[in-house]
Design a protein around this motif. Structure first.
Motif, PDB file in Angstrom:
ATOM      1  N   PRO A 143       0.795  -1.238   0.000  1.00 64.23           N
ATOM      2  CA  PRO A 143       0.000   0.000   0.000  1.00 64.23           C
ATOM      3  C   PRO A 143       0.824   1.282   0.000  1.00 64.23           C
ATOM      4  CG  PRO A 143      -0.836  -1.567   1.618  1.00 64.23           C
ATOM      5  CD  PRO A 143       0.489  -2.073   1.169  1.00 64.23           C
ATOM      6  N   VAL A 144       2.075   1.197   0.441  1.00 60.31           N
ATOM      7  CA  VAL A 144       2.866   2.423   0.584  1.00 60.31           C
ATOM      8  C   VAL A 144       4.101   2.427  -0.323  1.00 60.31           C
ATOM      9  CG1 VAL A 144       2.110   2.845   2.945  1.00 60.31           C
ATOM     10  CG2 VAL A 144       4.118   1.402   2.538  1.00 60.31           C
ATOM     11  N   THR A 145       4.222   1.432  -1.198  1.00 62.40           N
ATOM     12  CA  THR A 145       5.411   1.307  -2.053  1.00 62.40           C
ATOM     13  C   THR A 145       5.005   1.409  -3.512  1.00 62.40           C
ATOM     14  OG1 THR A 145       6.430  -0.175  -0.432  1.00 62.40           O
ATOM     15  CG2 THR A 145       7.376  -0.162  -2.644  1.00 62.40           C
ATOM     16  N   ASP A 146       5.612   2.373  -4.230  1.00 60.37           N
ATOM     17  CA  ASP A 146       5.254   2.479  -5.644  1.00 60.37           C
ATOM     18  C   ASP A 146       6.015   1.430  -6.465  1.00 60.37           C
ATOM     19  OD1 ASP A 146       7.857   3.447  -6.283  1.00 60.37           O
ATOM     20  OD2 ASP A 146       7.241   5.523  -5.980  1.00 60.37           O
ATOM     21  N   MET A 156      17.544  -5.894  -6.251  1.00 58.65           N
ATOM     22  CA  MET A 156      18.709  -5.638  -5.404  1.00 58.65           C
ATOM     23  C   MET A 156      19.558  -4.473  -5.895  1.00 58.65           C
ATOM     24  SD  MET A 156      20.172  -9.390  -4.344  1.00 58.65           S
ATOM     25  CE  MET A 156      19.138 -10.668  -3.652  1.00 58.65           C
ATOM     26  N   VAL A 157      18.921  -3.426  -6.359  1.00 57.11           N
ATOM     27  CA  VAL A 157      19.667  -2.239  -6.759  1.00 57.11           C
ATOM     28  C   VAL A 157      19.209  -1.019  -5.949  1.00 57.11           C
ATOM     29  CG1 VAL A 157      20.257  -3.024  -9.068  1.00 57.11           C
ATOM     30  CG2 VAL A 157      18.077  -1.881  -8.699  1.00 57.11           C
ATOM     31  N   GLN A 158      18.563  -1.259  -4.828  1.00 57.84           N
ATOM     32  CA  GLN A 158      18.057  -0.167  -4.000  1.00 57.84           C
ATOM     33  C   GLN A 158      19.160   0.572  -3.251  1.00 57.84           C
ATOM     34  OE1 GLN A 158      17.963  -3.392  -3.307  1.00 57.84           O
ATOM     35  NE2 GLN A 158      17.263  -3.884  -1.252  1.00 57.84           N
ATOM     36  N   VAL A 159      20.372   0.022  -3.243  1.00 57.77           N
ATOM     37  CA  VAL A 159      21.445   0.603  -2.441  1.00 57.77           C
ATOM     38  C   VAL A 159      22.291   1.611  -3.222  1.00 57.77           C
ATOM     39  CG1 VAL A 159      21.638  -1.278  -0.786  1.00 57.77           C
ATOM     40  CG2 VAL A 159      22.840  -1.435  -2.975  1.00 57.77           C
ATOM     41  N   TYR A 160      21.844   1.991  -4.400  1.00 61.00           N
ATOM     42  CA  TYR A 160      22.598   2.957  -5.191  1.00 61.00           C
ATOM     43  C   TYR A 160      21.926   4.322  -5.234  1.00 61.00           C
ATOM     44  CZ  TYR A 160      24.902  -1.333  -6.500  1.00 61.00           C
ATOM     45  OH  TYR A 160      25.576  -2.517  -6.443  1.00 61.00           O
ATOM     46  N   PHE A 164      16.411   6.863   1.816  1.00 63.24           N
ATOM     47  CA  PHE A 164      16.028   5.763   2.691  1.00 63.24           C
ATOM     48  C   PHE A 164      14.706   5.129   2.269  1.00 63.24           C
ATOM     49  CE2 PHE A 164      18.532   7.352   6.650  1.00 63.24           C
ATOM     50  CZ  PHE A 164      19.712   7.061   5.983  1.00 63.24           C
ATOM     51  N   ALA A 165      13.819   5.892   1.656  1.00 61.69           N
ATOM     52  CA  ALA A 165      12.550   5.333   1.188  1.00 61.69           C
ATOM     53  C   ALA A 165      12.790   4.255   0.135  1.00 61.69           C
ATOM     54  CB  ALA A 165      11.657   6.432   0.627  1.00 61.69           C
ATOM     55  N   GLY A 169      12.680   0.269   1.213  1.00 63.55           N
ATOM     56  CA  GLY A 169      11.323   0.471   0.739  1.00 63.55           C
ATOM     57  C   GLY A 169      10.407  -0.718   0.821  1.00 63.55           C
ATOM     58  N   VAL A 170      10.912  -1.934   0.801  1.00 61.71           N
ATOM     59  CA  VAL A 170      10.048  -3.110   0.893  1.00 61.71           C
ATOM     60  C   VAL A 170      10.378  -3.855   2.188  1.00 61.71           C
ATOM     61  CG1 VAL A 170       9.301  -5.261  -0.210  1.00 61.71           C
ATOM     62  CG2 VAL A 170       9.805  -3.243  -1.595  1.00 61.71           C
TER      63      VAL A 170
END
Length: 433
Positions: A143-146, A156-160, A164-165, A169-170
């Motif tokens: 509900p809160v993640t686009d 696994m590319v959220q660290v680039y 912080f969102a 995010g998940v």
């Protein structure tokens, strides 16, 4: 033959996959000292994994209130609990990142290839990661993640991204797996380079890697613009600077390289071992020191040297067959499921809180809720390990050997009772904070 005798003779316990074709058998494994065969199981390090994952569990519980789960009925209780465990998660991160480099080096095989290594790591990490990503989306994130944030986390590319969102995010517990992915991609090259270092210079390189880790927070504060965005949990700490020092994968490769270097030093007989007791004392002392240092230092640099000392001491104790508190069956079993536990524990916390009515609890009631979450997370981790992680790694980690035509059947050789190398099921498993 007893389990202890099997381990002492260099064989693994039954019930694991045999090593791939071309790997060295335990009897031909390089030694850690003249005349001593190197142990293929490091049960102490396996047992130590669960306490490291547990402190991450405690830290993530302190973040619930900051991430939209009002489980405590007092703002002062939220602050008090967070202050008590503020850098516990970072301690777990540091321990696991160094441990990854150490155990992968300990179990490395001269005949292995990069594709085979990457295949094993992929099958070890990705199925559990994707499963828990899906569970987190169903339990609380959707509900809160686009779509973009969800996709970045899935691959696994959220660290680039210094956001912080996106990073959390998940599944907030999943970012360090993206960092570990860089470790695994780089390991064949790093290991090739580090093998070329002369034995008498290894400890100098260990010191240099440790110095680089300790300097990272300072460099991030000097070179990275602070910007206007500060951390919600640490109002005096810049998000940009914290991101570069703590989350961005490339500086964290130093932690991984430190583990590789320490393992090589131990194997070469060059390591100055201070034992597990003194290593543990230093680790506890460094954790206490963290309360008197800025968060960007306490989360990145304060505990790294004691963590490396403890990892080396545990490996040496196992190699010499000495007793440790972490080699018993319970601790080894908990260590085996610790990767699944790390991945799923935050999702379990939110799910249990919702199933109990999404209430705010008094501090005493909250202790009971956390105990319940702990039990459910252990059961869920056991199921993931037994039904997904272990079957997949056993079935597909190693490519099947092609049959070789022979004119006469070879004389049958006794099949070793063995099994897994320490790096097959006990390596990796990054943690997050």
């Amino acid at each position: 033959m007893s389990t202890d005798k099997l381990r002492a003779s260099g064989h693994e316990t039954a019930g694991s996959v045999p090593p791939p074709a071309g790997s060295t058998t335990p009897s031909t494994t390089p030694s850690t000292a003249p005349g001593r065969a190197r142990a293929t199981r490091l049960d102490t390090l396996t047992g130590l994994r669960f306490p490291a994952a547990f402190v991450v569990f405690l830290y993530h519980a302190s973040l619930l209130a900051f991430l939209g789960v009002p489980w405590l009925n007092s703002s002062s209780a939220v602050t008090t609990y967070y202050d008590a465990v503020a850098h516990a998660g970072a301690l777990g991160v540091t321990f696991f990142f160094v441990l990854s480099g150490f155990v992968l080096t300990w179990s490395a095989r001269d005949t292995d290839t990069a594709p085979r290594f990457w295949r094993r790591r992929f099958l070890k990490i990705v199925p559990n990661y994707v499963l828990v990503w899906a569970l987190a989306m169903m339990v609380f994130a959707a509900p809160v993640t686009d779509f973009t944030i969800g996709t970045l986390n899935l691959f696994m590319v959220q660290v680039y991204y210094p956001d912080f969102a996106i990073n959390f995010g998940v599944n907030p517990a999943g970012w360090s797996l993206a960092v570990e992915a860089i470790f695994y991609l780089s390991f064949p090259t790093l290991f090739h380079w580090i093998k070329k270092i002369p034995a008498h210079r290894l400890n100098l390189w260990v010191a240099a890697a440790a110095a680089g880790i300790i300097a990272t927070p300072l460099l991030s504060t000097l070179l990275v613009p602070a910007g206007s965005l500060m951390m919600a949990t640490e109002p005096d700490t810049s998000v940009n600077q914290y991101f570069v020092s703590y989350i961005l994968p490339f500086p964290r490769v130093l932690d991984f390289a430190l583990g590789i270097l320490v393992a090589r030093s131990v194997i070469a007989g060059r390591w100055r071992n201070i034992g597990m007791i003194w290593s543990g004392v230093l680790l506890a002392a460094s954790y206490a020191v963290g309360y008197y240092t800025p968060p960007i230092y306490s989360t990145r640099a304060v505990c790294v040297v004691p963590a490396a000392l403890l990892i080396a001491a545990g490996a040496i104790a196992d190699n010499e067959g000495r007793f440790t508190l972490f080699r018993n069956r319970v601790m080894v079993w908990l260590g085996d499921i610790s990767f699944a536990f790390y991945l799923v524990h935050y999702t379990v916390m939110v799910a249990v809180w919702k199933l109990l009515g999404s209430k705010a609890y008094s501090p005493l009631e909250a202790v009971g809720m956390l105990a319940l979450c702990m039990g459910v997370a252990i059961l869920a981790s056991w199921a993931m390990f037994a039904l997904i992680e272990r079957p997949i790694t056993r079935r597909w980690s190693n490519p099947k050997k092609k049959p070789v035509a022979t004119t006469a059947p070879p004389e049958p050789a006794p099949r070793p009772l063995a099994a897994r190398q320490v790096g097959e099921e006990h390596a990796d498993d990054g943690v997050s904070a």
